[in-house]
Design an enzyme around this catalytic site. Structure first.
Site, PDB file in Angstrom:
ATOM      1  N   GLU A 160     -26.080  15.557  -1.661  1.00 45.83           N
ATOM      2  CA  GLU A 160     -27.485  15.735  -1.287  1.00 45.83           C
ATOM      3  C   GLU A 160     -28.402  14.786  -2.048  1.00 45.83           C
ATOM      4  O   GLU A 160     -29.511  14.490  -1.610  1.00 45.83           O
ATOM      5  CB  GLU A 160     -27.926  17.180  -1.501  1.00 45.83           C
ATOM      6  CG  GLU A 160     -28.029  17.620  -2.945  1.00 45.83           C
ATOM      7  CD  GLU A 160     -28.517  19.059  -3.080  1.00 45.83           C
ATOM      8  OE1 GLU A 160     -29.539  19.412  -2.466  1.00 45.83           O
ATOM      9  OE2 GLU A 160     -27.849  19.833  -3.802  1.00 45.83           O
TER      10      GLU A 160
ATOM     11  N   CYS B 160       0.820  -1.211   0.000  1.00 43.81           N
ATOM     12  CA  CYS B 160       0.000   0.000   0.000  1.00 43.81           C
ATOM     13  C   CYS B 160       0.852   1.258   0.000  1.00 43.81           C
ATOM     14  O   CYS B 160       0.642   2.162  -0.806  1.00 43.81           O
ATOM     15  CB  CYS B 160      -0.940   0.005   1.207  1.00 43.81           C
ATOM     16  SG  CYS B 160      -1.988   1.473   1.284  1.00 43.81           S
TER      17      CYS B 160
ATOM     18  N   TYR C 201     -10.053  -3.473 -10.555  1.00 39.20           N
ATOM     19  CA  TYR C 201      -9.880  -2.070 -10.185  1.00 39.20           C
ATOM     20  C   TYR C 201      -8.501  -1.543 -10.547  1.00 39.20           C
ATOM     21  O   TYR C 201      -8.361  -0.387 -10.953  1.00 39.20           O
ATOM     22  CB  TYR C 201     -10.184  -1.868  -8.692  1.00 39.20           C
ATOM     23  CG  TYR C 201      -9.152  -2.406  -7.737  1.00 39.20           C
ATOM     24  CD1 TYR C 201      -8.160  -1.583  -7.225  1.00 39.20           C
ATOM     25  CD2 TYR C 201      -9.168  -3.733  -7.326  1.00 39.20           C
ATOM     26  CE1 TYR C 201      -7.206  -2.057  -6.335  1.00 39.20           C
ATOM     27  CE2 TYR C 201      -8.228  -4.226  -6.443  1.00 39.20           C
ATOM     28  CZ  TYR C 201      -7.254  -3.389  -5.950  1.00 39.20           C
ATOM     29  OH  TYR C 201      -6.311  -3.878  -5.078  1.00 39.20           O
TER      30      TYR C 201
END
Length: 446
Positions: A440, A41, A176
């Protein structure tokens, strides 16, 4: 008396967390690392890759800036500047990880370590040390297919040190990593072709989001070759590469990146010799306490192939240390783990996809918002975002949230709390929207 209470093999995220927490509980701990402290990582994975993602975003931001009144007379990208700055940041983080171990009085041994017995480890120097417990946290590495000319290709490990940007690059894979690097190189100006052996990208993610990413990627100029795979790779006289293909025309390119999965780092560790059971892919088989088939040997992180994510490895290491040395036993909950793909644009999800919910639950309600972000409207960019709520029709619980669009991973992290807490759609409806924002939309779907 053993030399150590705990000996950790591998100083990645999971191993460092386990070592630090165990030491804080008073254990005598040593960590052996043959490469660099920080693991995949920090050194050659999510951290440097995310920095490349940030760098790639400027390509579109600088174009969009004109509609917001900014005059950017020249746009020129220098790969070497970004590459070297990212490398410097990786060096800084590696030092910070080493300092963390030192602060907690964990002995760091810069050598390869293998398991000599259930309670002893042999170092590359020949020294053998004993430990009451051994933790294997060696992670995983990119898988490279066995085909003629494979040595001419690179993996995610080598990307960060490229001397120059390839004018053309072929990326193999549909997960990914492949999609993230496709977006990065495309924004940096390389001609990108993504090759996948099936017709499905990002297996496990929501189907609508996957389709939206392909549509947007095609618009951005990324080419796709589905149901295709490599048969061989040849180096040409001019230094370029020729990929001989099955399922599509041969591909001439300047670089080939394999991103077709990762395999656990177990080779040569001595696991089989001491009776540690391995799975079909070479992963270390463990129970819920991360204990292997040998009671004194444990394993956490990607080497166990449970969920190959850094935050999961960290939690596994923490749970192991608390349980074995802190008198506070607990186990990792693998339900509702959020995932993200830092593509262009990024997508993120947590909980059940629509397909999973329909196959599992009786009644399912789906709420979606398909919109153009305000920034894209003014910039003249037609790219649309898609948010989706998956709701259990019988209980009104939101069992999944999936989104693709700017800052989707940042928004999803907070939204994942709602899914984990089993909040209901009515709770979303009662929440006042934060306007104007993209987030929202999560509380405005009806």
């Amino acid at each position: 008396m053993s030399d150590y209470d705990l000996f950790v093999i591998g100083a990645g995220s999971g191993g460092v967390r386990a070592a630090r927490i165990a030491a804080s509980h008073g254990a005598r701990v040593a960590v052996a690392e043959e490469f660099r402290v920080g693991g995949t990582c920090v050194i050659r994975g999510c951290v440097p890759k995310k920095l490349l993602v940030y760098g790639a975003h400027f390509a579109e931001d600088l174009n969009d800036a004109a509609m917001f009144g900014w005059d950017v007379p020249e746009k020129r990208f220098d790969w070497a500047v970004l590459r070297d700055n990212v490398a410097a940041e990786v060096d800084r983080l590696e030092g910070a990880y080493g300092q963390t171990l030192s602060t907690h009085k964990v002995e760091l041994i810069h050598e390869r370590a293998t398991i000599a017995s259930p309670t002893s480890v042999r170092l590359a120097s020949g020294r053998e040390v004993s430990a009451d417990k051994i933790l294997v946290a060696t992670g995983a590495r990119p898988f490279v297919p066995d085909l003629p000319g494979a040595e001419h290709a690179i993996t995610s490990n080598e990307v960060f040190g490229l001397e120059s940007l390839p004018r053309r690059i072929v990326i193999a894979g549909g997960g990914y990593i492949a999609n993230e690097f496709a977006g990065i190189f495309n924004e940096f100006g390389s001609k990108v072709t993504l090759v996948n052996r099936t017709d499905v990208l990002l297996r496990g993610y929501d189907e609508q989001l996957r389709d939206r990413l392909v549509q947007i990627s095609l618009t951005k100029g990324i080419d796709f070759r589905f149901n295709s795979q490599f048969s061989s790779i040849e180096r040409q006289a001019d230094g370029s590469l020729l990929a001989k293909m099955d399922g599509c025309d041969d591909l001439a390119t300047d670089a080939i990146l394999f991103a077709v999965g990762r395999k656990p780092n177990v080779d040569g560790l001595g696991l089989a010799e001491v009776g540690v059971a391995l799975g079909e892919r070479g992963e270390i088989k463990v129970d819920t306490q991360s204990r292997t088939s040998v009671p004194s040997i444990f394993a956490v992180g990607d080497v166990t192939d449970r969920i190959q994510l850094t935050p999961v490895a960290i939690r596994e290491g923490h749970a192991f240390a608390d349980s074995e040395f802190g008198g506070k036993p607990w186990t990792v909950d693998y339900d509702c783990v959020p995932h993200a793909v830092f593509s262009h644009p990024p997508l993120a999800g947590v909980g059940m996809t629509e397909g999973q919910a329909r196959n599992t639950l009786g009644e399912v309600k789906i709420f979606t918002s398909d919109f153009r972000p305000m920034k894209n409207v003014l910039a003249g960019r037609n790219e649309r975002s898609l948010y989706k709520l998956v709701v259990d029709g019988a209980t009104d619980e939101v069992v999944g949230i999936h989104m693709i669009g700017p800052d989707a991973p940042e928004i999803l992290q907070a939204a994942a709390v709602a899914v984990k807490a089993r909040l209901k759609k009515a709770d979303f409806d009662r929440t006042v929207a934060l306007h104007p924002s993209m987030a929202e939309e999560l509380v405005l779907m009806r």
